[in-house]
Write a protein that holds these residues in place. Sequence first.
Motif, short mmCIF file in Angstrom:
data_model
loop_
_atom_site.label_atom_id
_atom_site.label_comp_id
_atom_site.label_asym_id
_atom_site.label_seq_id
_atom_site.Cartn_x
_atom_site.Cartn_y
_atom_site.Cartn_z
N SER A 208 0.83 -1.20 0.00
CA SER A 208 0.00 0.00 0.00
C SER A 208 0.86 1.26 0.00
O SER A 208 0.37 2.36 -0.07
CB SER A 208 -0.95 0.01 1.20
N THR A 209 2.20 1.08 0.07
CA THR A 209 3.12 2.19 -0.15
C THR A 209 4.05 1.80 -1.28
O THR A 209 4.58 0.69 -1.30
CB THR A 209 3.96 2.51 1.10
N ILE A 210 4.23 2.71 -2.22
CA ILE A 210 5.17 2.45 -3.31
C ILE A 210 6.12 3.63 -3.44
O ILE A 210 5.82 4.74 -2.99
CB ILE A 210 4.44 2.19 -4.65
N LEU A 211 7.28 3.37 -4.04
CA LEU A 211 8.27 4.43 -4.23
C LEU A 211 8.50 4.61 -5.72
O LEU A 211 8.60 3.64 -6.47
CB LEU A 211 9.57 4.05 -3.52
N MET A 212 8.55 5.87 -6.15
CA MET A 212 8.82 6.18 -7.55
C MET A 212 9.85 7.31 -7.62
O MET A 212 9.89 8.18 -6.75
CB MET A 212 7.51 6.60 -8.26
N VAL A 213 10.70 7.26 -8.64
CA VAL A 213 11.77 8.26 -8.79
C VAL A 213 11.45 9.17 -9.96
O VAL A 213 11.32 8.72 -11.11
CB VAL A 213 13.15 7.58 -8.98
N ARG A 214 11.33 10.46 -9.66
CA ARG A 214 11.00 11.46 -10.70
C ARG A 214 12.26 11.76 -11.51
O ARG A 214 13.26 12.23 -10.96
CB ARG A 214 10.46 12.73 -10.05
N GLY B 144 -5.97 6.84 -3.72
CA GLY B 144 -5.58 6.62 -2.33
C GLY B 144 -4.34 5.75 -2.15
O GLY B 144 -4.04 5.31 -1.03
N VAL B 145 -3.60 5.49 -3.25
CA VAL B 145 -2.36 4.72 -3.13
C VAL B 145 -1.28 5.67 -2.60
O VAL B 145 -1.12 6.78 -3.10
CB VAL B 145 -1.93 4.13 -4.50
N ARG B 146 -0.55 5.21 -1.58
CA ARG B 146 0.51 6.05 -1.00
C ARG B 146 1.76 5.96 -1.86
O ARG B 146 2.34 4.88 -2.02
CB ARG B 146 0.84 5.59 0.42
N VAL B 147 2.18 7.10 -2.39
CA VAL B 147 3.37 7.14 -3.26
C VAL B 147 4.44 8.02 -2.62
O VAL B 147 4.20 9.19 -2.33
CB VAL B 147 3.03 7.71 -4.67
N VAL B 148 5.62 7.44 -2.40
CA VAL B 148 6.78 8.22 -1.97
C VAL B 148 7.51 8.62 -3.24
O VAL B 148 7.98 7.77 -4.00
CB VAL B 148 7.72 7.38 -1.07
#
Length: 309
Positions: A5-11, A57-61
Amino acid sequence: MQTSSTILMVRPANFGFNPETAENNFYQKQDSRSQDEIRQLARAEFDGFVALLRDQGVRVVVIEDTDFPVKTDSVFPNNWFSTHPDGKLILYPMFSANRRLERRKDIIERLMHLGFKVNEIIDLSFFEDSGQYMEGTGSMVMDHQAMVIYACYSQRTHPVPLDYVAKILGYSVIGFEASQEIDGVSSQIYHTNVMMHVGTDLAVVCLDSIPKASERRMVQESLTKSGKKLIPITAKQKFNFAGNMLEVSNDGGEKFTVMSQAALDALNVGQIQQIEKYTTIISPTIPTIEKLGGGSARCMIAEIFLPMG
């Protein structure tokens, strides 16, 4: 536990075509547009993708890529690390020397600062010294419930590091050969997550890309045994990134299947209905990232399974 329910993405700061990875990623295509235009388009596509996820509502870091050193593929963080519910964080050996720059200690520190617990960092980059690679959840498609790793062997996925990871995690391995025809020539599929996806209830697989009948049957039987609804896709659909999907969830426990708009457009009505029976589809439009990077929506997401502590 299947979905994060938490994901990480790099801009991305300097997204672009990487000739090193193009050696065996036949999904990458050169482009005549200026580097500046490509960078701006990639950032806009990325921001649109994040907005779609957050709307559900997906938690994105979101981590900002650093300008230096230049990292054309930083938007695909799933290849260099994975996280696990017992607090393990694994760093992976990467085929392309210039992609090794993506392994950033400050990203791990950021996760810890956000309250995630990292109990152990297992650095497998030493495999690079002997020319052996295993590019994270690109090389592996993991069924966390059945504790099975699916992997097609290639220049980026070698058996020794694969077995090493399986032992660390206590998973079993279903390893196989997968190929595709490019300009009449058969070549290995470079990443498993190009040709298959495993969610809680569903598995989307390009069975046509597994030439050996025995291996094809092994993959099918393993997925069926673990209770997955199997949705086969064609080689043509795979070329449009229809195998490159990921299931994520929000805090309310709602499940979503993330795939690009190109992947969604490649699916037929029946396939879409089967996916929608179990999950809601989120489909970002990311043509620049797909064309030059040769990766799609799933590749842009690193799942965070770490405990909070």
